[in-house]
Design an enzyme around this catalytic site. Structure first.
Site, PDB file in Angstrom:
ATOM      1  N   LYS A  14      -3.855  -0.150   2.594  1.00  0.00           N
ATOM      2  CA  LYS A  14      -4.370  -0.743   1.344  1.00  0.00           C
ATOM      3  C   LYS A  14      -5.154  -2.030   1.629  1.00  0.00           C
ATOM      4  O   LYS A  14      -6.234  -2.228   1.083  1.00  0.00           O
ATOM      5  CB  LYS A  14      -3.223  -1.041   0.360  1.00  0.00           C
ATOM      6  N   ARG A  89       4.350  -2.075  -8.429  1.00  0.00           N
ATOM      7  CA  ARG A  89       5.260  -1.394  -7.513  1.00  0.00           C
ATOM      8  C   ARG A  89       6.482  -0.835  -8.234  1.00  0.00           C
ATOM      9  O   ARG A  89       7.365  -0.266  -7.589  1.00  0.00           O
ATOM     10  CB  ARG A  89       5.734  -2.390  -6.458  1.00  0.00           C
ATOM     11  N   ARG A 128       1.225  -3.136  13.973  1.00  0.00           N
ATOM     12  CA  ARG A 128       0.783  -4.329  13.235  1.00  0.00           C
ATOM     13  C   ARG A 128       1.731  -5.493  13.491  1.00  0.00           C
ATOM     14  O   ARG A 128       1.306  -6.626  13.649  1.00  0.00           O
ATOM     15  CB  ARG A 128       0.710  -4.011  11.733  1.00  0.00           C
ATOM     16  N   ARG A 134       4.280 -10.730  11.248  1.00  0.00           N
ATOM     17  CA  ARG A 134       5.051 -10.425  10.029  1.00  0.00           C
ATOM     18  C   ARG A 134       6.444  -9.942  10.399  1.00  0.00           C
ATOM     19  O   ARG A 134       6.593  -8.883  11.015  1.00  0.00           O
ATOM     20  CB  ARG A 134       4.316  -9.354   9.202  1.00  0.00           C
ATOM     21  N   ARG A 146      11.758  -0.368   3.615  1.00  0.00           N
ATOM     22  CA  ARG A 146      10.587  -0.535   2.741  1.00  0.00           C
ATOM     23  C   ARG A 146      10.047   0.827   2.304  1.00  0.00           C
ATOM     24  O   ARG A 146       9.627   0.997   1.155  1.00  0.00           O
ATOM     25  CB  ARG A 146       9.505  -1.335   3.456  1.00  0.00           C
TER      26      ARG A 146
END
Ligand code: ADP
Length: 195
Positions: A14, A89, A128, A134, A146
């Protein structure tokens, strides 16, 4: 105005696609995740609260997130439209967004939902996590949580837009530019219809 919800599980792409869509269509990109990370970095009260949920891979509570989103929209009184990335969400957020946009005499034109299978998502997020710093991208258990949260609480929001005839599924695998082409085609179809 052209308001788009860019939807999909964590790691669906996204953020990557939003940057390209903003450039092409001149829209404002609103990512609730980015707002939370900015606040975490600057150690604000909101940041502390958000961090306690994000680090576990859970959603930040609706009332907090909805307020933040509204505040971000209000910062851009003049724009061609928004790309909502990572919002809504939950069904509650989707309803709140509809009601809020109504008060601005506008609405969501379409939801573009990136489809990527779970193993590919985990792979992308772990990669990532190696250079993004992160915390929620480095631990596979948190990543899986998640994705579960997405399946249990978030994916139902797609149904909300489907009943409004606004849902478009997009294959989210392949090269970044190929996926961008698919998204662009869907948007141009909508633009064609409205002009
Ligand atoms: P990703 O799509 O990779 O999970 P995001 O940047 O969209 O990344 O979100 C990171 C985290 O921020 C989420 O796991 C969640 O804890 C929190 N968050 C972001 N947007 C929302 C939202 N709309 N509602 C609740 N929590 C959110």
């Amino acid at each position: 105005m052209l308001n788009i919800v860019l939807f999909g599980p964590p790691g669906a792409g996204k953020g990557t696609q939003s940057v390209k869509l903003v450039e092409k269509f001149g829209l404002v990109h609103l990512s609730t995740g980015d707002v939370f990370r900015y606040n975490i970095k600057h150690e604000t009260e909101l940041g502390k609260l958000a961090k306690s949920f994000i680090d576990k891979g859970n959603l930040v509570p609706d009332e907090v997130t909805i307020d933040i989103l509204k505040r971000e929209v209000e910062k851009h009184p003049i724009t061609k439209g928004f790309i909502f990335d990572g919002f809504p969400r939950t069904i509650t957020q989707a309803i709140a967004l509809d009601t809020f946009l109504n008060t601005k005499n506008t609405s969501i034109a379409l939801m573009l939902a990136l489809q990527v299978d779970e193993n590919e998502l985990v792979k992308r997020l772990l990669i990532r996590g190696k250079d993004s710093g992160r915390a929620d991208d480095t631990d596979e258990r948190i990543i899986r949580n998640r994705i579960n949260v997405y399946n249990e609480q978030t994916s139902v929001a797609a149904e909300f837009y489907n009943t409004q005839g606004k849902y478009h599924a997009i294959n989210g695998t392949g090269k970044v530019d190929e996926i961008f082409e698919r998204l662009t085609e869907s948007i141009e179809q909508i633009l064609g219809k409205s002009s």
